[in-house]
Enzyme design. Structure first.
Site, PDB file in Angstrom:
ATOM      1  N   GLU A   6     -12.556  -0.444 -95.672  1.00  0.00           N
ATOM      2  CA  GLU A   6     -11.286   0.231 -95.421  1.00  0.00           C
ATOM      3  C   GLU A   6     -11.314   0.955 -94.082  1.00  0.00           C
ATOM      4  OE1 GLU A   6      -8.255   3.525 -97.370  1.00  0.00           O
ATOM      5  OE2 GLU A   6     -10.396   3.615 -97.790  1.00  0.00           O
ATOM      6  N   CYS A  95     -15.804   0.859-104.456  1.00  0.00           N
ATOM      7  CA  CYS A  95     -15.530   1.937-103.499  1.00  0.00           C
ATOM      8  C   CYS A  95     -16.039   3.273-104.041  1.00  0.00           C
ATOM      9  CB  CYS A  95     -14.034   2.028-103.212  1.00  0.00           C
ATOM     10  SG  CYS A  95     -13.631   3.332-102.010  1.00  0.00           S
ATOM     11  N   GLY A 197     -25.501  -4.959 -98.814  1.00  0.00           N
ATOM     12  CA  GLY A 197     -26.085  -3.657 -98.569  1.00  0.00           C
ATOM     13  C   GLY A 197     -27.327  -3.704 -97.703  1.00  0.00           C
ATOM     14  N   GLU A 198     -27.318  -2.980 -96.573  1.00  0.00           N
ATOM     15  CA  GLU A 198     -28.471  -2.832 -95.673  1.00  0.00           C
ATOM     16  C   GLU A 198     -28.965  -4.151 -95.099  1.00  0.00           C
ATOM     17  OE1 GLU A 198     -29.994   0.207 -94.525  1.00  0.00           O
ATOM     18  OE2 GLU A 198     -28.052   0.828 -95.329  1.00  0.00           O
ATOM     19  N   GLY A 220     -21.350  -6.319 -94.214  1.00  0.00           N
ATOM     20  CA  GLY A 220     -20.372  -5.288 -93.894  1.00  0.00           C
ATOM     21  C   GLY A 220     -20.729  -4.601 -92.595  1.00  0.00           C
ATOM     22  N   ARG A 221     -21.421  -3.472 -92.689  1.00  0.00           N
ATOM     23  CA  ARG A 221     -21.772  -2.726 -91.479  1.00  0.00           C
ATOM     24  C   ARG A 221     -22.654  -3.543 -90.539  1.00  0.00           C
ATOM     25  NH1 ARG A 221     -24.392   2.603 -93.432  1.00  0.00           N
ATOM     26  NH2 ARG A 221     -25.368   1.138 -94.895  1.00  0.00           N
TER      27      ARG A 221
END
Length: 321
Positions: A6, A95, A197-198, A220-221
């Site tokens: 988001e 979330c 994740g990570e 994601g990141r």
């Protein structure tokens, strides 16, 4: 798969990252569902790809993500999304944001595995059988004790695929991600579960797959820190020679193009998402620190464009001579 984030991975960012390659699918930022059938404009605002056959410019499908706790309203809005052209519907049970959880959305629902399953079932029954219904969860709310029950319920309710962020709600985004916790719910022939994740680099992708037992990844990141990461992961998984990371000068040109495309229109918010993206890029590219320092206090479009040019001259004077 490119993860939903988001306020970060919006339509312009999906266009950029899928254009660079390596992704088979992406998911929108969540559309919050309460007790009403949302108007068409809400779906189009968060998923403008609905006007282009539900795909990014490079042809990557974009699933519409819904968040809420009212199964029937989620079902009705899922049906509307599909009628508008969504190639798939994703359900957000991951979330961790307090404002979302306080409204009984996201990861707070993981405290009630049966409710999660009932939502998946309602949405599955509401849309045509050929339309995928996927879900994103975490290991649990405050621990992973109910993970097996949650996963079993999601699968039995008819979910096509499941992405598991290997942290609890209370873990937030703090490292590490507990990839090995996922292994207990992944079968040897499992082709529907994604680990998330990570995953910041190719080595992380290998370790995440081995520890979790998952064949597939959701980025994601890590995708923001290394925009070509999906391509390099695919090459490594195929046994190809390692691909060199994209050069910073090329990355910086993408950052500027993204700024002009999506981050320069609102006088109140000029540069906000660009600076946010640079904070991720610092993890992979030290040069991002220098560019961030130039842009940090600027709020004017022309001044920021000039700062981009000055930065490129500073970091690569020979190439730009």
């Amino acid at each position: 798969m490119l993860a939903p984030m988001e306020g970060v991975i919006d339509a312009p960012m999906r266009r950029l990252l899928t254009g660079l390659g390596g992704y088979s699918r992406c998911v929108t930022e969540f559309i919050r569902v309460t007790t009403v059938l949302l108007p068409e404009k809400v779906f189009l605002r968060l998923c403008p790809e609905l006007e282009t056959d539900g795909q990014t410019e490079s042809g990557v499908p974009v699933y519409t993500q819904l968040l809420g706790s009212n199964a029937q309203c989620l079902a009705a809005n899922a049906r509307r999304a599909v009628e508008l052209g969504a190639p798939g519907v994703d359900l957000n049970f991951g979330c961790p944001a307090k404002t979302v959880n306080n409204s009984l959305g996201g990861s707070i629902l993981l405290r009630e595995p049966q409710k999660v399953a009932s939502i998946v079932r309602a949405v599955r029954d509401a849309v045509p059988a050929e339309v995928p219904v996927t879900a994103k969860i975490r290991l649990g709310y405050d621990n992973s004790d109910a993970l097996a029950e949650i996963v079993q319920g999601v699968r039995e309710a008819g979910a096509t695929e499941l992405a598991i962020h290997a942290r609890t709600k209370f873990d937030g985004y703090k490292p590490p991600a507990w990839w090995a916790e996922v292994a207990s719910v992944v079968q040897p022939d499992d082709n529907m579960t994604y680990i998330n994740g990570e995953i910041w680099n190719v080595d992380d992708s290998v370790r995440a797959r081995l520890a979790s037992g998952c064949r597939h990844l959701m980025l994601g990141r890590g995708a923001l820190a290394a925009p070509d990461l999906a391509l390099r992961i695919r090459a490594a998984a195929a046994g190809q020679a390692p691909l060199a990371p994209m050069a910073w000068l090329d990355i910086s040109q993408h950052v500027e193009a993204q700024f002009l495309r999506s981050d320069s229109q609102s006088p109140r918010h000029v540069g906000n998402r660009t600076k946010q993206w640079l904070a991720y890029l610092k993890r992979t590219y030290p040069e991002a620190n220098e560019l961030f320092a130039r842009l940090r206090t600027l709020r004017d479009v022309n001044a920021m464009v000039a700062a981009f040019a000055e930065h490129r001259r500073a970091v690569s004077p020979d190439r730009l001579a």
